[in-house]
Scaffold this motif. Structure first.
Motif, PDB file in Angstrom:
ATOM      1  N   LEU A 133      21.284  52.799  31.330  1.00 51.71           N
ATOM      2  CA  LEU A 133      22.407  51.890  31.517  1.00 51.71           C
ATOM      3  C   LEU A 133      23.711  52.638  31.245  1.00 51.71           C
ATOM      4  O   LEU A 133      23.761  53.560  30.430  1.00 51.71           O
ATOM      5  CB  LEU A 133      22.272  50.686  30.587  1.00 51.71           C
ATOM      6  N   PRO A 134      24.797  52.238  31.905  1.00 47.91           N
ATOM      7  CA  PRO A 134      26.064  52.972  31.760  1.00 47.91           C
ATOM      8  C   PRO A 134      26.694  52.771  30.391  1.00 47.91           C
ATOM      9  O   PRO A 134      26.538  51.735  29.745  1.00 47.91           O
ATOM     10  CB  PRO A 134      26.942  52.362  32.861  1.00 47.91           C
ATOM     11  N   GLY A 135      27.456  53.778  29.959  1.00 46.12           N
ATOM     12  CA  GLY A 135      28.221  53.692  28.732  1.00 46.12           C
ATOM     13  C   GLY A 135      27.504  54.300  27.546  1.00 46.12           C
ATOM     14  O   GLY A 135      26.272  54.367  27.501  1.00 46.12           O
ATOM     15  N   THR A 136      28.283  54.755  26.569  1.00 47.63           N
ATOM     16  CA  THR A 136      27.727  55.352  25.361  1.00 47.63           C
ATOM     17  C   THR A 136      28.450  54.819  24.128  1.00 47.63           C
ATOM     18  O   THR A 136      29.596  54.368  24.209  1.00 47.63           O
ATOM     19  CB  THR A 136      27.850  56.880  25.379  1.00 47.63           C
ATOM     20  N   TRP A 137      27.746  54.894  23.000  1.00 43.15           N
ATOM     21  CA  TRP A 137      28.277  54.437  21.720  1.00 43.15           C
ATOM     22  C   TRP A 137      28.429  55.611  20.771  1.00 43.15           C
ATOM     23  O   TRP A 137      27.673  56.578  20.835  1.00 43.15           O
ATOM     24  CB  TRP A 137      27.336  53.423  21.081  1.00 43.15           C
ATOM     25  N   GLU A 138      29.386  55.502  19.843  1.00 41.00           N
ATOM     26  CA  GLU A 138      29.524  56.496  18.784  1.00 41.00           C
ATOM     27  C   GLU A 138      30.068  55.829  17.529  1.00 41.00           C
ATOM     28  O   GLU A 138      30.787  54.819  17.595  1.00 41.00           O
ATOM     29  CB  GLU A 138      30.461  57.629  19.210  1.00 41.00           C
ATOM     30  N   LEU A 139      29.704  56.388  16.398  1.00 39.22           N
ATOM     31  CA  LEU A 139      30.228  55.927  15.119  1.00 39.22           C
ATOM     32  C   LEU A 139      31.549  56.639  14.856  1.00 39.22           C
ATOM     33  O   LEU A 139      31.601  57.869  14.870  1.00 39.22           O
ATOM     34  CB  LEU A 139      29.231  56.212  14.001  1.00 39.22           C
ATOM     35  N   VAL A 140      32.602  55.886  14.626  1.00 36.82           N
ATOM     36  CA  VAL A 140      33.922  56.472  14.367  1.00 36.82           C
ATOM     37  C   VAL A 140      34.151  56.630  12.872  1.00 36.82           C
ATOM     38  O   VAL A 140      34.567  57.687  12.404  1.00 36.82           O
ATOM     39  CB  VAL A 140      35.034  55.600  14.987  1.00 36.82           C
ATOM     40  N   VAL A 141      33.895  55.565  12.115  1.00 40.25           N
ATOM     41  CA  VAL A 141      34.086  55.577  10.662  1.00 40.25           C
ATOM     42  C   VAL A 141      32.914  54.851  10.032  1.00 40.25           C
ATOM     43  O   VAL A 141      32.567  53.739  10.449  1.00 40.25           O
ATOM     44  CB  VAL A 141      35.414  54.897  10.262  1.00 40.25           C
ATOM     45  N   GLU A 142      32.305  55.460   9.024  1.00 39.19           N
ATOM     46  CA  GLU A 142      31.175  54.849   8.344  1.00 39.19           C
ATOM     47  C   GLU A 142      31.604  53.685   7.461  1.00 39.19           C
ATOM     48  O   GLU A 142      30.923  52.668   7.382  1.00 39.19           O
ATOM     49  CB  GLU A 142      30.453  55.904   7.487  1.00 39.19           C
ATOM     50  N   ASN A 143      32.745  53.829   6.811  1.00 45.10           N
ATOM     51  CA  ASN A 143      33.206  52.794   5.888  1.00 45.10           C
ATOM     52  C   ASN A 143      34.714  52.651   6.000  1.00 45.10           C
ATOM     53  O   ASN A 143      35.469  53.475   5.481  1.00 45.10           O
ATOM     54  CB  ASN A 143      32.800  53.148   4.455  1.00 45.10           C
ATOM     55  N   ALA A 144      35.149  51.587   6.678  1.00 42.74           N
ATOM     56  CA  ALA A 144      36.581  51.327   6.830  1.00 42.74           C
ATOM     57  C   ALA A 144      37.180  50.701   5.576  1.00 42.74           C
ATOM     58  O   ALA A 144      38.401  50.590   5.475  1.00 42.74           O
ATOM     59  CB  ALA A 144      36.822  50.411   8.020  1.00 42.74           C
ATOM     60  N   GLY A 145      36.343  50.276   4.669  1.00 45.61           N
ATOM     61  CA  GLY A 145      36.832  49.647   3.455  1.00 45.61           C
ATOM     62  C   GLY A 145      36.999  48.153   3.560  1.00 45.61           C
ATOM     63  O   GLY A 145      36.832  47.430   2.585  1.00 45.61           O
ATOM     64  N   CYS A 179      24.328  39.365  20.655  1.00 46.17           N
ATOM     65  CA  CYS A 179      24.356  39.839  22.040  1.00 46.17           C
ATOM     66  C   CYS A 179      24.813  41.293  22.012  1.00 46.17           C
ATOM     67  O   CYS A 179      26.010  41.581  21.967  1.00 46.17           O
ATOM     68  CB  CYS A 179      25.297  38.979  22.894  1.00 46.17           C
ATOM     69  N   LEU A 180      23.855  42.199  22.022  1.00 49.62           N
ATOM     70  CA  LEU A 180      24.147  43.620  21.857  1.00 49.62           C
ATOM     71  C   LEU A 180      24.548  44.301  23.162  1.00 49.62           C
ATOM     72  O   LEU A 180      25.050  45.422  23.149  1.00 49.62           O
ATOM     73  CB  LEU A 180      22.929  44.329  21.262  1.00 49.62           C
ATOM     74  N   TYR A 181      24.308  43.633  24.286  1.00 45.08           N
ATOM     75  CA  TYR A 181      24.609  44.232  25.590  1.00 45.08           C
ATOM     76  C   TYR A 181      26.048  43.936  26.021  1.00 45.08           C
ATOM     77  O   TYR A 181      26.402  42.772  26.239  1.00 45.08           O
ATOM     78  CB  TYR A 181      23.665  43.699  26.663  1.00 45.08           C
ATOM     79  N   PRO A 182      26.882  44.965  26.196  1.00 49.32           N
ATOM     80  CA  PRO A 182      28.178  44.738  26.829  1.00 49.32           C
ATOM     81  C   PRO A 182      27.991  44.466  28.318  1.00 49.32           C
ATOM     82  O   PRO A 182      26.969  44.837  28.914  1.00 49.32           O
ATOM     83  CB  PRO A 182      28.929  46.057  26.610  1.00 49.32           C
ATOM     84  N   LEU A 183      28.979  43.833  28.904  1.00 52.31           N
ATOM     85  CA  LEU A 183      29.003  43.603  30.346  1.00 52.31           C
ATOM     86  C   LEU A 183      30.292  44.167  30.924  1.00 52.31           C
ATOM     87  O   LEU A 183      31.348  44.109  30.282  1.00 52.31           O
ATOM     88  CB  LEU A 183      28.917  42.111  30.669  1.00 52.31           C
ATOM     89  N   LEU A 184      30.208  44.693  32.125  1.00 59.40           N
ATOM     90  CA  LEU A 184      31.397  45.115  32.860  1.00 59.40           C
ATOM     91  C   LEU A 184      31.656  44.094  33.959  1.00 59.40           C
ATOM     92  O   LEU A 184      30.773  43.827  34.790  1.00 59.40           O
ATOM     93  CB  LEU A 184      31.194  46.500  33.471  1.00 59.40           C
ATOM     94  N   SER A 225      32.250  53.973  24.954  1.00 62.42           N
ATOM     95  CA  SER A 225      32.840  54.732  26.063  1.00 62.42           C
ATOM     96  C   SER A 225      32.282  54.225  27.385  1.00 62.42           C
ATOM     97  O   SER A 225      31.080  54.379  27.643  1.00 62.42           O
ATOM     98  CB  SER A 225      32.533  56.227  25.933  1.00 62.42           C
ATOM     99  N   PRO A 226      33.108  53.612  28.216  1.00 64.56           N
ATOM    100  CA  PRO A 226      32.626  53.192  29.540  1.00 64.56           C
ATOM    101  C   PRO A 226      32.170  54.386  30.373  1.00 64.56           C
ATOM    102  O   PRO A 226      32.448  55.551  30.040  1.00 64.56           O
ATOM    103  CB  PRO A 226      33.861  52.521  30.157  1.00 64.56           C
ATOM    104  N   GLU A 227      31.504  54.078  31.451  1.00 63.09           N
ATOM    105  CA  GLU A 227      30.918  55.127  32.290  1.00 63.09           C
ATOM    106  C   GLU A 227      31.966  56.087  32.828  1.00 63.09           C
ATOM    107  O   GLU A 227      31.666  57.261  33.108  1.00 63.09           O
ATOM    108  CB  GLU A 227      30.153  54.482  33.451  1.00 63.09           C
ATOM    109  N   TYR A 228      33.200  55.634  32.965  1.00 55.16           N
ATOM    110  CA  TYR A 228      34.227  56.530  33.513  1.00 55.16           C
ATOM    111  C   TYR A 228      34.507  57.733  32.604  1.00 55.16           C
ATOM    112  O   TYR A 228      35.147  58.696  33.024  1.00 55.16           O
ATOM    113  CB  TYR A 228      35.512  55.786  33.867  1.00 55.16           C
ATOM    114  N   LEU A 229      34.017  57.712  31.358  1.00 59.74           N
ATOM    115  CA  LEU A 229      34.195  58.847  30.456  1.00 59.74           C
ATOM    116  C   LEU A 229      32.967  59.758  30.408  1.00 59.74           C
ATOM    117  O   LEU A 229      32.898  60.666  29.576  1.00 59.74           O
ATOM    118  CB  LEU A 229      34.523  58.350  29.045  1.00 59.74           C
ATOM    119  N   SER A 230      32.008  59.536  31.296  1.00 60.19           N
ATOM    120  CA  SER A 230      30.810  60.362  31.302  1.00 60.19           C
ATOM    121  C   SER A 230      31.146  61.795  31.715  1.00 60.19           C
ATOM    122  O   SER A 230      32.123  62.054  32.419  1.00 60.19           O
ATOM    123  CB  SER A 230      29.754  59.774  32.234  1.00 60.19           C
TER     124      SER A 230
END
Length: 543
Positions: free
Chosen positions: A32-44, A359-364, A426-431
Motif C-alpha cells: 500500500l502507498p505511503g510510509t510511516w516514521e517515528l519523529v519523537v519518542e516522547n514529546a512530553g 482506524c489505522l488506515y489512512p485514505l487518500l 509520507s505520502p507516495e509522492y515522497l517515495s
C-alpha cells in the motif's frame, strides 16, 4: 488407509492456504502507498492542538488542568491555581515547541486553561489562541514564533478578553486579516479579533441546529472566494455574510446524521484554482446519532461523505462512501490538491473513553476522480490515534501526527494509552522512485502582494514534462478533527522555461485578493508531475 491419507491431504491444503493467505495479506499491506516514521519518542505532552510555524517549528498544546505531563517547566517556573483540582502548584509543561530539524522539545509556559480552545495565525505570523475552559473561557493568548535558538513563549493578554466565553469554538482568518471566532458551548454568537465595537453578534443558526448532544460545537468554517463564510454545524450549513452579519443562503441538509463535535466527522475545502470563483466543500465521516448520549463505545461509525459546490447557484450534496466508517479523522490538504484522511476510530464517538476500534488506515481522497474511484487506501499505522489527536502538513510534504489522550488525565496503563509519540506519514509522492522528478525551489520572493507577477527559479534532476504548479498552502490550527483556516490556492503559472543545467524559471501570479487567500504566511510548493518540493515560506500582503 485412504481415510488417513485424505485427512493428511486436507491438513496440508488447510495449512498451505492459511500460509498463502497470511503472506498475501501481509504483502498487500506492505504494497500500500505511503510510509510511516517515528519523529519523537516522547514529546512530553499529548497534543490536543497543533500548529506549524514559518520557522519550521511546531507548537503543541494540551490543557492545563490535566495533571502532571511528562515534561517539566524550567526550574523556578510553576503555575499556581487554587482552583485546579489536580495540581495547585503545577511545574509541568502543557505546551511545547518542537524543532523539526533538531527534533528538540522546548517547554512553554501557559497559564490559563486551553482545553478545547481555538486558534489561527495572524498576517504577521503570530498564532492567536482563544478561549478554553474555566479560567481560559474568555482568554486571548498570542505566540510570536522565533528562530530555533530563540526563547519565544506564550503571552496572555490582560488588556482585552473575549466578549463571550468560547469553549469548542472555531476561528477563521478573514480577507482583511482579522479573525472571526464562531460559536462555542452555549455560545451561539460570533465575535472578532481585533475586537469590534458591536462585540459579540448573535448567529441564530447555531442555536437552531443545537441538539441534546451538542452537535453544533467546533462548527466547520470555510472562507469562500466570494468573501462569505460557509458555516456547517450538525447536518446543516449556511452562507454567512460576516460584514452584514446575516445568513444569505441555507444549504440543503447533509444526509447521514450530525457531523460536528461530538459526532466527530471532518471537513475540508478543496483547492482553489482557475479564476477562483468556485469553492467545493467536502464533509466526511461521523458517529451515529445517540452514541454520545448513550455513551456507546461500540456503535459503528459511518463512512459517508458529502461534497457540495458551495458557490453554485443551486448547490446539492453529492454522496459517496469511504472504505471505512470513521470518527475523529483529520482531513489534511496536501500540496497536490489531494486530501489525506487520517487518525480516528471506527466506533463510538468523541469524548473521554468513548471511542473504540482504531482506524489505522489512512485514505487518500482524489478530487478529480469520478465518484467511486476517489478514495485510495494507504499503508496503515500501528499507533491508535483516538480522541485529542492532530494532523498537520509539514513544509517537506510529510504529515505530522500527534496526540491521543482519550482520558481525563494522563493514563498509560489503558487499552488506548495517552500517546506522547509524534509520527510522520509520507505520502507516495515522497517515495524514492520519484526523487528524480521532485523539484527544488532555488529562488522565490519572501514577500508577494496580491496580483503580483513574480518568478520562481527551481531545479529538477530529470527534464520537466508538462506544467509545474505553484501552490500556496496555509498553516492551519488543527484540533478535534478540523483544521481551522486550512487552505490551498493554486497559482496561475506559465510553462517552465529552461535556464540551463536542470534549472527552470516559472512565471507566477499571486492570488488576486484576501477573499481567495487571506494575508499571512504560506508554504509555497512547486509541484512537478504530482511531486511537491520542500516548501518555502512566503508572506502574502496587501498592496
Amino acid at each position: 488407509m485412504d481415510s488417513v491419507l485424505s485427512k493428511w491431504l486436507l491438513l496440508f491444503f488447510f495449512f498451505f492456504f492459511t500460509i498463502t493467505l497470511t503472506t498475501t495479506t501481509k504483502l498487500a499491506r506492505a504494497q500500500l502507498p505511503g510510509t510511516w516514521e517515528l519523529v519523537v519518542e516522547n514529546a512530553g505532552i499529548a497534543s490536543m492542538h497543533t500548529a506549524v510555524t514559518r520557522f519550521n517549528t511546531v507548537i503543541l498544546l494540551d490543557r492545563t488542568n490535566i495533571g502532571p505531563s511528562r515534561k517539566m517547566l524550567p526550574k523556578g517556573h510553576c503555575r499556581f491555581d487554587r482552583n485546579d483540582a489536580v495540581l495547585k502548584r503545577d511545574c509541568y509543561a502543557h505546551s511545547v515547541v518542537l524543532d523539526l530539524q533538531t527534533k528538540l522539545i522546548r517547554p512553554l509556559m501557559i497559564l490559563t486553561d486551553t482545553w478545547c480552545s481555538s486558534g489561527q495565525f495572524l498576517p504577521d505570523g503570530t498564532l492567536l489562541q482563544t478561549g478554553g475552559d474555566l479560567d481560559g473561557l474568555r482568554k486571548i493568548r498570542k505566540f510570536e514564533p522565533c528562530e530555533r535558538d530563540g526563547h519565544c513563549n506564550w503571552v496572555e493578554l490582560d488588556d482585552v478578553e473575549l466578549k463571550d466565553g468560547r469553549w469548542y469554538a472555531t476561528n477563521q482568518i478573514l480577507p482583511d486579516g482579522s479573525v472571526i471566532i464562531v460559536g462555542g458551548r452555549a455560545t451561539n454568537t460570533v465575535e472578532y479579533y481585533p475586537p469590534r465595537k458591536n462585540g459579540a453578534v448573535a448567529l441564530p443558526f447555531l442555536a437552531d441546529v443545537e441538539d441534546s448532544q451538542m452537535d453544533n460545537l467546533y462548527p466547520y468554517v470555510h472562507l469562500l472566494p466570494n468573501g462569505h463564510l460557509f458555516i456547517f454545524a450538525n447536518n446543516k450549513a449556511v452562507l454567512y455574510d460576516h460584514e452584514a452579519n446575516k445568513v444569505v443562503k441555507n444549504y440543503p441538509p447533509l444526509d447521514g446524521g450530525p457531523r460536528n463535535y461530538p459526532s466527530a466527522g471532518s471537513s475540508a475545502m478543496l483547492a482553489l484554482d482557475g479564476d477562483y470563483s468556485t469553492a467545493v466543500i467536502v464533509v466526511c465521516g461521523g458517529a451515529q446519532y445517540g452514541a454520545f448520549i448513550e455513551r456507546s463505545t461500540d456503535t459503528p461509525a459511518h463512512g459517508s461523505c458529502g461534497r457540495i459546490v458551495a458557490t453554485g447557484p443551486d448547490p446539492v450534496w453529492e454522496m459517496e462512501d469511504m472504505a471505512f466508517g470513521r470518527i475523529m479523522g483529520d482531513m489534511v490538504m496536501l500540496p497536490t490538491g489531494e486530501v489525506l484522511i487520517i487518525n480516528g476510530a471506527q466506533a463510538g464517538t468523541q469524548g473521554f473513553e468513548m471511542g473504540s476500534n482504531p482506524c489505522l488506515y489512512p485514505l487518500l481522497y482524489r478530487p478529480d476522480q469520478p465518484v467511486g474511484l476517489r478514495f485510495m487506501t494507504l499503508t496503515p499505522g500501528t499507533v491508535p490515534r483516538m480522541y485529542h489527536s492532530t494532523a498537520n502538513l509539514l513544509p517537506d510534504g510529510r504529515v505530522l501526527i500527534a496526540g491521543s489522550n482519550p482520558h481525563v488525565l494522563y493514563r498509560f496503563n489503558a487499552e488506548f494509552p495517552t500517546e506522547l509519540r509524534i509520527e510522520a506519514f509520507s505520502p507516495e509522492y515522497l517515495s524514492a522512485d520519484r526523487a528524480n522528478i521532485r523539484p527544488v525551489i532555488e529562488g522565490i520572493p519572501e514577500t508577494v502582494r496580491y496580483g503580483d507577477v513574480f518568478e520562481v527559479s527551481l531545479s529538477v534532476t530529470l527534464p520537466v514534462v508538462g506544467i509545474v504548479e505553484m501552490n500556496f498552502g496555509s498553516a492551519p490550527f488543527a484540533t478535534h478533527s478540523f483544521s481551522q483556516g486550512q487552505r490551498l490556492v493554486k497559482l496561475a503559472v506559465k510553462s517552465a522555461v529552461p535556464d540551463g543545467d536542470g534549472r527552470y524559471k516559472v512565471g507566477c501570479t499571486a492570488p488576486p485578493n484576501g477573499m481567495v487567500a487571506p494575508p499571512g504566511y504560506y508554504m509555497a510548493f512547486a509541484v512537478n508531475q504530482g511531486v511537491p518540493s520542500v516548501a518555502r515560506w512566503v508572506q502574502l500582503v496587501a498592496k
